[in-house]
Design a protein around this motif. Structure first.
Motif, PDB file in Angstrom:
ATOM      1  N   SER A 212      -4.027   6.778  -0.056  1.00 56.35           N
ATOM      2  CA  SER A 212      -5.228   7.592   0.037  1.00 56.35           C
ATOM      3  C   SER A 212      -5.684   7.640   1.493  1.00 56.35           C
ATOM      4  N   HIS A 213      -5.763   8.857   2.004  1.00 53.68           N
ATOM      5  CA  HIS A 213      -6.160   8.983   3.400  1.00 53.68           C
ATOM      6  C   HIS A 213      -7.486   9.700   3.534  1.00 53.68           C
ATOM      7  N   ARG A 214      -8.236   9.670   2.419  1.00 50.27           N
ATOM      8  CA  ARG A 214      -9.555  10.302   2.464  1.00 50.27           C
ATOM      9  C   ARG A 214     -10.510   9.418   3.271  1.00 50.27           C
ATOM     10  N   GLY A 215     -11.618  10.004   3.685  1.00 52.91           N
ATOM     11  CA  GLY A 215     -12.622   9.220   4.384  1.00 52.91           C
ATOM     12  C   GLY A 215     -12.658   9.526   5.863  1.00 52.91           C
ATOM     13  N   VAL A 216     -13.717   9.100   6.512  1.00 55.72           N
ATOM     14  CA  VAL A 216     -13.907   9.449   7.934  1.00 55.72           C
ATOM     15  C   VAL A 216     -13.737   8.256   8.865  1.00 55.72           C
ATOM     16  N   HIS A 217     -13.944   7.032   8.366  1.00 53.68           N
ATOM     17  CA  HIS A 217     -13.790   5.856   9.229  1.00 53.68           C
ATOM     18  C   HIS A 217     -12.327   5.473   9.329  1.00 53.68           C
ATOM     19  N   ILE A 218     -11.671   5.948  10.388  1.00 53.36           N
ATOM     20  CA  ILE A 218     -10.241   5.674  10.510  1.00 53.36           C
ATOM     21  C   ILE A 218     -10.055   4.368  11.273  1.00 53.36           C
ATOM     22  N   LEU A 219      -9.375   3.435  10.661  1.00 50.98           N
ATOM     23  CA  LEU A 219      -9.181   2.118  11.275  1.00 50.98           C
ATOM     24  C   LEU A 219      -8.034   2.172  12.281  1.00 50.98           C
ATOM     25  N   PHE A 220      -6.889   2.687  11.826  1.00 53.79           N
ATOM     26  CA  PHE A 220      -5.744   2.864  12.731  1.00 53.79           C
ATOM     27  C   PHE A 220      -4.757   3.832  12.090  1.00 53.79           C
ATOM     28  N   TYR A 221      -3.736   4.153  12.844  1.00 51.99           N
ATOM     29  CA  TYR A 221      -2.720   5.071  12.321  1.00 51.99           C
ATOM     30  C   TYR A 221      -1.436   4.310  12.046  1.00 51.99           C
ATOM     31  N   LEU A 222      -0.852   4.583  10.901  1.00 50.79           N
ATOM     32  CA  LEU A 222       0.431   3.988  10.572  1.00 50.79           C
ATOM     33  C   LEU A 222       1.422   5.136  10.393  1.00 50.79           C
ATOM     34  N   TYR A 223       2.410   5.228  11.288  1.00 47.88           N
ATOM     35  CA  TYR A 223       3.361   6.349  11.281  1.00 47.88           C
ATOM     36  C   TYR A 223       2.621   7.673  11.119  1.00 47.88           C
ATOM     37  N   ASN A 224       1.631   7.879  11.897  1.00 48.66           N
ATOM     38  CA  ASN A 224       0.867   9.125  11.891  1.00 48.66           C
ATOM     39  C   ASN A 224      -0.016   9.311  10.660  1.00 48.66           C
ATOM     40  N   ASN A 225      -0.075   8.305   9.783  1.00 50.55           N
ATOM     41  CA  ASN A 225      -0.974   8.416   8.642  1.00 50.55           C
ATOM     42  C   ASN A 225      -2.240   7.621   8.920  1.00 50.55           C
ATOM     43  N   PRO A 226      -3.366   8.264   8.723  1.00 47.14           N
ATOM     44  CA  PRO A 226      -4.618   7.539   8.995  1.00 47.14           C
ATOM     45  C   PRO A 226      -4.885   6.491   7.909  1.00 47.14           C
ATOM     46  N   ILE A 227      -5.241   5.295   8.346  1.00 51.41           N
ATOM     47  CA  ILE A 227      -5.657   4.258   7.411  1.00 51.41           C
ATOM     48  C   ILE A 227      -7.170   4.190   7.501  1.00 51.41           C
ATOM     49  N   THR A 228      -7.841   4.458   6.366  1.00 45.90           N
ATOM     50  CA  THR A 228      -9.294   4.580   6.425  1.00 45.90           C
ATOM     51  C   THR A 228      -9.991   3.381   5.802  1.00 45.90           C
ATOM     52  N   ALA A 229     -11.174   3.128   6.311  1.00 51.41           N
ATOM     53  CA  ALA A 229     -11.984   2.045   5.760  1.00 51.41           C
ATOM     54  C   ALA A 229     -12.394   2.370   4.337  1.00 51.41           C
ATOM     55  N   GLU A 230     -12.629   3.672   4.077  1.00 53.97           N
ATOM     56  CA  GLU A 230     -13.029   4.091   2.738  1.00 53.97           C
ATOM     57  C   GLU A 230     -11.983   3.689   1.700  1.00 53.97           C
ATOM     58  N   ALA A 231     -10.712   3.978   2.038  1.00 48.44           N
ATOM     59  CA  ALA A 231      -9.635   3.669   1.100  1.00 48.44           C
ATOM     60  C   ALA A 231      -9.557   2.162   0.869  1.00 48.44           C
ATOM     61  N   ALA A 232      -9.743   1.395   1.944  1.00 38.73           N
ATOM     62  CA  ALA A 232      -9.675  -0.055   1.809  1.00 38.73           C
ATOM     63  C   ALA A 232     -10.771  -0.567   0.883  1.00 38.73           C
ATOM     64  N   VAL A 233     -11.986  -0.032   1.098  1.00 39.97           N
ATOM     65  CA  VAL A 233     -13.110  -0.463   0.256  1.00 39.97           C
ATOM     66  C   VAL A 233     -12.878  -0.045  -1.191  1.00 39.97           C
ATOM     67  N   ALA A 234     -12.379   1.184  -1.394  1.00 36.98           N
ATOM     68  CA  ALA A 234     -12.110   1.650  -2.747  1.00 36.98           C
ATOM     69  C   ALA A 234     -11.102   0.731  -3.427  1.00 36.98           C
ATOM     70  N   GLY A 235     -10.083   0.332  -2.671  1.00 38.66           N
ATOM     71  CA  GLY A 235      -9.095  -0.595  -3.225  1.00 38.66           C
ATOM     72  C   GLY A 235      -9.735  -1.921  -3.591  1.00 38.66           C
ATOM     73  N   LEU A 236     -10.613  -2.354  -2.706  1.00 34.50           N
ATOM     74  CA  LEU A 236     -11.292  -3.632  -2.940  1.00 34.50           C
ATOM     75  C   LEU A 236     -12.141  -3.574  -4.214  1.00 34.50           C
ATOM     76  N   VAL A 237     -12.856  -2.435  -4.370  1.00 32.22           N
ATOM     77  CA  VAL A 237     -13.686  -2.280  -5.577  1.00 32.22           C
ATOM     78  C   VAL A 237     -12.803  -2.263  -6.826  1.00 32.22           C
ATOM     79  N   GLY A 238     -11.695  -1.525  -6.733  1.00 37.97           N
ATOM     80  CA  GLY A 238     -10.760  -1.493  -7.860  1.00 37.97           C
ATOM     81  C   GLY A 238     -10.271  -2.888  -8.207  1.00 37.97           C
ATOM     82  N   PHE A 239      -9.954  -3.639  -7.166  1.00 38.32           N
ATOM     83  CA  PHE A 239      -9.469  -5.003  -7.373  1.00 38.32           C
ATOM     84  C   PHE A 239     -10.556  -5.874  -7.992  1.00 38.32           C
ATOM     85  N   ALA A 240     -11.802  -5.670  -7.564  1.00 35.78           N
ATOM     86  CA  ALA A 240     -12.900  -6.453  -8.124  1.00 35.78           C
ATOM     87  C   ALA A 240     -13.076  -6.150  -9.600  1.00 35.78           C
ATOM     88  N   MET A 241     -12.957  -4.851  -9.958  1.00 37.43           N
ATOM     89  CA  MET A 241     -13.070  -4.477 -11.372  1.00 37.43           C
ATOM     90  C   MET A 241     -11.995  -5.158 -12.202  1.00 37.43           C
TER      91      MET A 241
END
Lengths: 520, 225, 312
Positions: free
Chosen positions: C91-120
């Motif tokens: 998931s590359h949605r979101g505006v807070h881009i942490l870094f790029y991995l092979y030209n794909n943006p890694i976003t803070a939003e996706a990380a948090v969403a993953g974290l919430v999913g994991f918490a559930m």
């Protein structure tokens, strides 16, 4: 007054020309315990199940069965205990029948409370059937049947798969149900010892027909008078002894009755207490300080056990339920590995008969297990054990006794040097027991049989061992073993205070002769 | 087994309705739609079973088959990763029809989870095994008898089962599902191979056994072979 | 005579019978847990999810002991890695881009969403620890039997058969192991176990016929069935059920009208806290506290010097 009367009743199974039962005339009197006896396949189960509509066998019938009791007042306990319990806890199983009857909650609670009190089963209510012993499961099945408050109780071979101690307490419960609650009881069994003591009348069947009918005393005396060699096997050992000594005039079924009427002419010389280990010289099995505990089990089942068995020696291991007999056999067989100690066997050719002989068969036909080996020996085994008719059948379609015999034949055919038998006589007719013992002895193997069958051990064993607290408490030749025991012994020994242990001893003691039609 | 098929199609219709409802209600949450679908299917099948007069023989047969398929894992404990549960469930469907297939599969899952401890995966597993049995029951007669087809079919179910099971924690959407499926690939492959092997070598034998029982229990089965 | 027992885990667990909440009617406990499971999906606000997670861990340790909870950590790590990693990578949605991995943006939003999913997911898994302890198979089937009696009966039979068949398979294998048939390569082993299994299948299917006869002899399916009441529904069960139903209804209404919600996308923002959120947060806290209140009330009653708490 007859509760059920059967007149000229015959039944043919769909695929068979011969009737399973033929021209049966029978009155089941109210309040009595009726025992239907006979060898495997004599039609006793067919007759019994025909009495309850829901479980009646499908087939062509002739004649009539009329009952003055409504079908819902007939309770039935069918066959072995494994298939009797259907749910995952005891209390669900006990409630199951009442739920099916659609009883309201108050009546259910009431029946549950008083029936469980009557059976003394409070401790077992929330247990899983898997942890119950066979005897406990069978009692639970009986308890479940009693929840419906039957007026007539039908029991199909309820104790043939139980050890004698569990069988005894089961039959005592039946007696209480009959005497205290006035329930009429019909039991089928393939042997008479045990059930005969609670029977008011006994019916002996053979080939689908009734051959003897009357009170236990009458039937035994009639067999005796007729000098009926075939059915003489149905005379339990004490009755046989009393009939022999009194020359057919009187018959005793309990040690008490026997002791009252007959006193030995002179007390026999007690044989020395050392085991006369005369049979065989070579040690076949040596166990030294064996130690075993089940993973996670609470205590050691086998504790520093020492044991020696000679080649050709027929040894019976006796002992209470849970004393570790099965475990010991499994260790000797190599199925379980002892935690410590030494086990030495002089041969790797081992024959093992498991406690449940069904586990022995994995083919679709009995014959599958009986292949290879010496052809002549194979034929002789098949004939001696009466297996000719079952060779082509499915191992699960034949009776428990037949299965036991077939498994023994399959084991003997491989000519093992060490023979390990777990309850070999379970479900076996009296006659076949003798045949089995003869074949085992003739095989020349070192035999270790765990058994509860004291009559069998007393008559056929070379050495008897008592397993207690994880070790062999003592071992002796049968006469010394059972003659010296006060509680764990044959009824003959109980009746004679240990001066005679088997029927053969009685003959010697009273200096009488064995009638020609009795075979030991 | 006319009833079985009629029941199955009724089931499909109800499930589709439920799906439509849930999609419109939950709009964007695909996971919730799936969960409703899964639970709905199980509920529909169970209520069809509850609503019908089921003979004592059928009740016992389901329990015995489910008991065998859940105990089967223990039998094969000597050879890791071979387990006959799916094999038994597919065979049940083929020989005894979709309704028996579904019940055997779902009850296998429910009972196993009650023994080993339940988790959020319980309904998904009930669905996965249940639908495996039901779909196997809907296979045309001639396909059910074709050994090669059945081997491939059982092999594929190894993966399909794994994928359905991966769905239960795919809250995160398709991405989670893909990585879960990559992580579970070795397990799914083992499952598929074990299904394939069992079906290839023992399919015929078990068909014979089951048919013998079908006759004995008075269930002629939806397929007369 | 002795059966092989599976090794018992020597957990320093308290006896479950010591807990008053265990004695609450199993149907009420099941309803209560269903409610919490629903809450996990109803609220997306991090504070709400965290509260449920803390509660789940607390009850797991309270009812099952520390060992049971820590035994689950490995499983949680496995799921955590899969869920968070896959979310971040796909998931590359979101505006807070942490870094790029092979030209794909890694976003803070996706990380948090993953974290919430994991918490559930963690909530669900950990909640099941205490649920399984409070509602064992017998109690579960009792509740289930009210909803689906036939299915529950079949399941109960299946559980009985599982243990029976396991022992039987062992017996068959014991006999065969003497001949040394269990040795050999993979193919040989599969053949060997398949033979045992095939024998087991025949044995059990054949015997099933007898069981069917037993069912008929106990008049199965001939009358309208009733069911035996194993668990009485008493006043405290009623109070408990009322609390569960009332609080859950309020919570569901709140969730539907937007309380306790938090949107990660499109832009990660600090979670807002409104008065409405706070009210429903307290309600959730109350709902989660039902078992603790039950234990507490029972403890106070037991400690009353004259027993007046109990003997009213």
């Amino acid at each position: 007054m007859a509760l059920v009367s059967v007149s000229n009743f015959s039944l043919w199974y769909p695929d068979s020309k011969l009737p399973a039962v033929c021209d049966i005339n029978l009155q089941i009197k109210k309040g009595e315990v009726t025992v239907i006896c006979g060898p495997s396949g004599c039609g006793k189960t067919t007759l019994l199940t025909s009495l309850k509509k829901e479980v009646a066998p499908v087939g062509i019938t002739r004649g009539e069965i009329s009952a003055s009791v409504s079908p819902s007042d007939i309770g039935i306990v069918l066959g072995d205990s494994d298939s009797q319990m259907v749910t995952s806890t005891v209390i669900n199983d006990l409630a199951f029948y009442m739920e099916n009857l659609g009883l309201d909650n108050v009546s259910m609670k009431r029946r549950m409370a008083e029936t469980i009190g009557f059976f003394g089963m409070e401790e077992l209510l929330y247990k899983s059937p898997a942890v119950l012993s066979g005897g406990q499961r069978q009692l639970a099945a009986l308890c479940a049947a009693m929840m419906a408050r039957p007026k007539l109780l039908l029991l199909d071979e309820p104790v043939s798969q139980l050890d004698p101690l569990s069988a005894k307490s089961f039959l005592e419960m039946i007696q209480r149900i009959n005497e205290e609650l006035g329930v009429t009881v019909v039991i089928t069994e393939h042997r008479t010892d045990g059930v005969i003591k609670i029977a008011d009348s006994i019916i002996l069947m053979d080939g689908g027909k009734i051959v003897y009918d009357g009170t236990p005393g009458e039937v035994m005396q009639n067999i005796w008078k007729a000098q009926d060699e075939k059915n003489a096997y149905f005379i339990p050992s004490l009755a046989k002894a009393s009939l022999t000594v009194s020359r057919g005039r009187s018959v005793a079924f309990t040690p008490k009755d026997f002791a009252k009427e007959f006193t030995p002419l002179e007390s026999a010389e007690q044989s020395d207490h050392k085991a006369e280990n005369s049979v065989g010289k070579d040690r076949a099995v040596i166990c030294k300080s064996l130690l075993y505990r089940y993973p996670g089990g609470s205590g050691y089942v086998i504790k520093n056990l020492d044991m020696k068995v000679n080649t050709g020696q027929f040894t019976c291991i006796m002992g209470g339920n849970g004393s570790g007999k099965t475990t010991l056999l499994k260790i000797v067989a190599g199925i379980l590995r002892p935690l410590d100690g030494k086990l030495k066997r002089n041969s790797e050719k081992i024959g093992y008969l498991p406690q449940n002989s069904t586990a022995f068969f994995i083919g679709d036909r009995v014959e599958d297990e009986l292949s290879g080996g010496d052809l002549a020996y194979r034929e002789s085994l098949i004939d001696a054990l009466g297996l000719r008719d079952v060779l082509n059948r499915h191992p699960y379609d034949i009776s428990a006794g037949e299965r036991q015999r077939a498994a023994l034949a399959a084991i003997l055919l491989k000519k093992p040097d060490i023979l390990l038998l777990d309850e070999p006589t379970k479900g076996v007719d009296p006659y076949m027991k003798t045949v089995m013992a003869d074949l085992i002895k003739k095989s020349g193997a070192a035999t270790l049989a765990s058994t509860h069958d004291v009559e069998f051990a007393a008559t056929h064993a070379d050495v008897c061992m008592m397993l207690f607290d994880g070790d062999i408490a003592f071992e002796m030749a049968p006469f010394g073993f059972f003659g010296g025991n006060r509680y764990y012994t044959t009824e003959t020994a109980m009746a004679t205070g240990g001066s005679a242990v088997t029927y053969g001893d009685v003959i010697k003691l009273w200096k009488t002769e064995k009638p020609g039609f009795i075979r030991e | 087994m006319e009833n079985g098929k009629a029941g199955f199609y009724t089931g499909i219709i109800i499930i589709l309705i439920a799906m439509g409802l849930s999609v419109s209600a939950l709009r964007h949450n695909l996971y919730m739609c799936l969960a409703v679908f899964i639970v709905g299917t199980v509920v529909v099948f169970f209520s069809l079973f509850e609503g019908r007069d089921v003979s004592a023989e059928k009740i016992v047969l389901i329990a015995v088959l489910a008991g065998l398929s859940s105990a089967g894992r223990v039998v094969f404990s000597g050879v890791p990763s071979v387990q006959p549960s799916s094999f038994i469930i597919i065979m049940t469907g083929v020989v005894f029809g979709p309704q028996m297939g579904f019940m055997t599969g779902a009850v296998t899952a429910l009972a196993s989870n009650l023994i080993l401890g339940q988790g959020p995966w319980t309904p998904w597993q009930m669905f996965a095994w249940g639908i495996m049995g039901a779909l196997s029951g809907l296979l045309p007669k001639w396909l059910g008898k074709n050994g090669i087809f059945m081997t491939v079919y059982s092999f594929l179910w190894g993966f399909l089962f794994g994928w359905i099971m991966n769905l239960w924690y795919s809250f995160g959407g398709f991405g989670t599902f893909i990585s879960a499926s990559i992580a579970s690939f070795p397990m799914d492959l083992a499952h598929a191979i074990s299904n394939g092997i069992l079906m290839l070598f023992f399919g015929g034998l078990f068909t014979k056994k089951f048919l013998r029982i079908a006759v004995k229990y008075g269930l002629t089965g939806h397929k007369k072979v | 005579m002795r059966r092989n027992k599976t090794p018992k885990k020597e957990l320093p667990q308290k006896d479950i019978l010591d807990f008053r909440f265990y004695m609450i009617h199993p149907a009420v406990i099941t309803a209560y847990y269903s409610g919490i499971f629903a809450c996990v999906f109803m609220f997306s606000h991090p504070a709400f999810v965290a509260l449920i997670l803390i509660f789940a861990i607390f009850t797991a340790i309270f009812y099952c002991g520390k060992a049971a909870f820590f035994g689950m950590v490995r499983t949680l790590v496995f799921f955590g890695v899969i869920i968070i990693l896959s979310n971040v990578l796909t998931s590359h949605r979101g505006v807070h881009i942490l870094f790029y991995l092979y030209n794909n943006p890694i976003t803070a939003e996706a990380a948090v969403a993953g974290l919430v999913g994991f918490a559930m997911l963690s909530c669900m898994l950990i909640l099941f620890l205490s649920f399984n302890r409070l509602i064992d198979s017998g109690r579960f089937l009792y509740v289930f039997a009210r909803l689906a009696p036939k299915t529950a009966f079949v399941t109960s039979m299946t559980i009985r058969y599982f243990y029976l068949y396991r022992n039987r398979a062992k017996e068959i294998a014991d006999v065969r192991s003497i001949g040394g048939e269990d040795r050999g390569g993979f193919a040989n082993k599969v053949r060997y176990y398949a033979r045992i299994f095939s024998a087991l299948v025949s044995w059990c299917l054949e015997e099933g016929m007898k069981t069917a006869l037993v069912l008929k002899s106990r008049e199965y399916g001939r009358h309208t069935r009733t069911s035996y009441v194993l668990y009485k529904f008493i006043v405290s069960d009623g109070i408990c059920l009322f609390a569960v139903a009332a609080l859950f209804t309020l919570l569901a209404l709140g969730a539907m009208t937007g309380a306790g919600q938090y949107n990660i996308y499109p832009k990660l923002m600090p979670p807002s806290v409104s008065l409405r959120d706070m009210i429903f947060y307290v309600l959730l806290l109350l709902y989660l506290a039902i078992p603790l209140v039950t234990e507490g009330v029972a403890a106070v009653k037991r400690r009353m010097p004259d027993g007046s708490g109990i003997c009213q």
